[in-house]
Design an enzyme around this catalytic site. Structure first.
Site, PDB file in Angstrom:
ATOM      1  N   GLU A 178       0.828  -1.210   0.000  1.00 14.60           N
ATOM      2  CA  GLU A 178       0.000   0.000   0.000  1.00 14.60           C
ATOM      3  C   GLU A 178       0.865   1.264   0.000  1.00 14.60           C
ATOM      4  O   GLU A 178       1.209   1.794   1.048  1.00 14.60           O
ATOM      5  CB  GLU A 178      -0.944   0.025   1.210  1.00 14.60           C
ATOM      6  CG  GLU A 178      -1.857   1.241   1.210  1.00 14.60           C
ATOM      7  CD  GLU A 178      -2.779   1.310   2.419  1.00 14.60           C
ATOM      8  OE1 GLU A 178      -3.602   2.235   2.474  1.00 14.60           O
ATOM      9  OE2 GLU A 178      -2.668   0.448   3.309  1.00 14.60           O
ATOM     10  N   LYS A 215      -2.501  -1.882  -3.157  1.00 13.00           N
ATOM     11  CA  LYS A 215      -3.572  -1.011  -2.658  1.00 13.00           C
ATOM     12  C   LYS A 215      -3.169   0.426  -2.948  1.00 13.00           C
ATOM     13  O   LYS A 215      -2.185   0.925  -2.404  1.00 13.00           O
ATOM     14  CB  LYS A 215      -3.800  -1.225  -1.155  1.00 13.00           C
ATOM     15  CG  LYS A 215      -4.941  -0.399  -0.593  1.00 13.00           C
ATOM     16  CD  LYS A 215      -5.330  -0.834   0.814  1.00 13.00           C
ATOM     17  CE  LYS A 215      -6.468   0.008   1.362  1.00 13.00           C
ATOM     18  NZ  LYS A 215      -6.919  -0.456   2.705  1.00 13.00           N
TER      19      LYS A 215
END
Length: 297
Positions: A178, A215
């Site tokens: 992420e 992400k």
């Protein structure tokens, strides 16, 4: 079929999104306040985590929260050590709800340098991964943040993410990488160009059996991450809401084909501790439905 393969097939073949229920120590007071519980309602970290676990348990056990629309859910380490209705939280998710459990493993962010915030060191990661694997956790999540379009900083951030990701892959788990781009960055679009370049560079260096998820912040250009979605080592690209209101987050998500939601804040915006169960379940269903629809595109 082994549990890991069943979980992997869910993400490869089925529709839905990820519910991020991984608020940690720093973000827990804000999550509780949004839920209607103020800081003067508890007097210790233990009480605070008891309250937030009660909130998460209420969401997870709700009849509105099912594997029909929710593919996966991200847990905080404290949740991993707690039960829901007499069963370990991760096992309850998988066995009772058919929802794939993930675990947040990062320990927060360093101070900003070169336009990014790297992850702090993660001591004891190997032991945590072993524990996660023993509780049918499928993957992990770790967050760092891009503030500016600084090539040196973004390269360092992505390299750090993939270094840890390879350690997680070797433990038999799928890491969610992420690298959040701050939605308020004055250089967001330019930062996304640099970020995608570095992501693809690192993806190409992975071994065939090293599977990852990405992400990302919802990009400025529609379908911007298609080359990442189609990469052979990428199980799924998911998007965080990042502070966008739910209508804007869903609009942007709809524009990015093949990207599914991994929303946290917007998922719980209309949920309150004092709500009767019928109202709570209806509010949760009303939030889940448009996120699911936006994730289907």
């Amino acid at each position: 079929m082994q549990i890991f393969e069943k979980q992997l097939n869910r993400f490869k073949e089925e529709l839905g999104f990820i519910a991020a229920l991984d608020q940690s120590g720093g973000s827990t007071p804000t999550a509780l306040k949004t839920y209607g519980i103020n800081e003067d309602d508890y007097s210790s970290d233990q009480e605070m985590f008891d309250l937030v676990h009660s909130m998460r348990s209420r969401i997870i056990t709700s009849p509105s929260f099912t594997g029909d629309r929710v593919l996966g859910s991200i847990l905080f380490e404290n949740t991993l050590d707690r039960d829901i209705e007499g069963k370990a939280s991760s096992l309850y998710l998988w066995e009772e709800k058919n929802i794939v459990p993930f675990l947040k493993v990062d320990k927060g962010l360093e101070a900003e340098e070169n336009g990014v915030q790297l992850m702090k060191p993660i001591p004891g990661l190997d032991e945590l991964l072993k524990k996660a694997k023993s509780k049918d956790i499928f993957g992990t999540k770790m967050r760092s943040v891009v503030k500016l379009a600084n090539a040196e900083g973004i390269q360092a951030l992505v390299e750090q993410q993939f270094e840890v990701a390879k350690q997680i892959c070797s433990a038999g788990l799928v890491p969610i990488i992420e690298p959040e781009v701050d939605i308020n960055s004055p250089e967001k679009a330019a930062a996304e160009v640099l970020l995608k370049e570095q992501l693809l560079k690192q993806l190409d260096l992975l071994e065939a059996n090293e599977l990852v998820m990405l992400k990302i912040s919802l990009p400025e250009s529609a379908n911007f991450y298609q080359s990442c979605i189609s990469h052979k080592n990428v199980v799924k690209v998911v998007a965080l809401s990042g502070g966008y209101p739910i209508t804007e987050a869903n609009r942007r998500l709809t524009e990015n084909n093949g990207v599914i939601a991994s929303f946290s804040r917007v998922l719980t915006d209309n949920l309150y501790s004092g709500q009767p169960d019928a109202d709570f379940n209806a509010a949760l269903a009303a939030t889940i439905a448009p996120i699911y629809e936006a994730s289907k595109t």
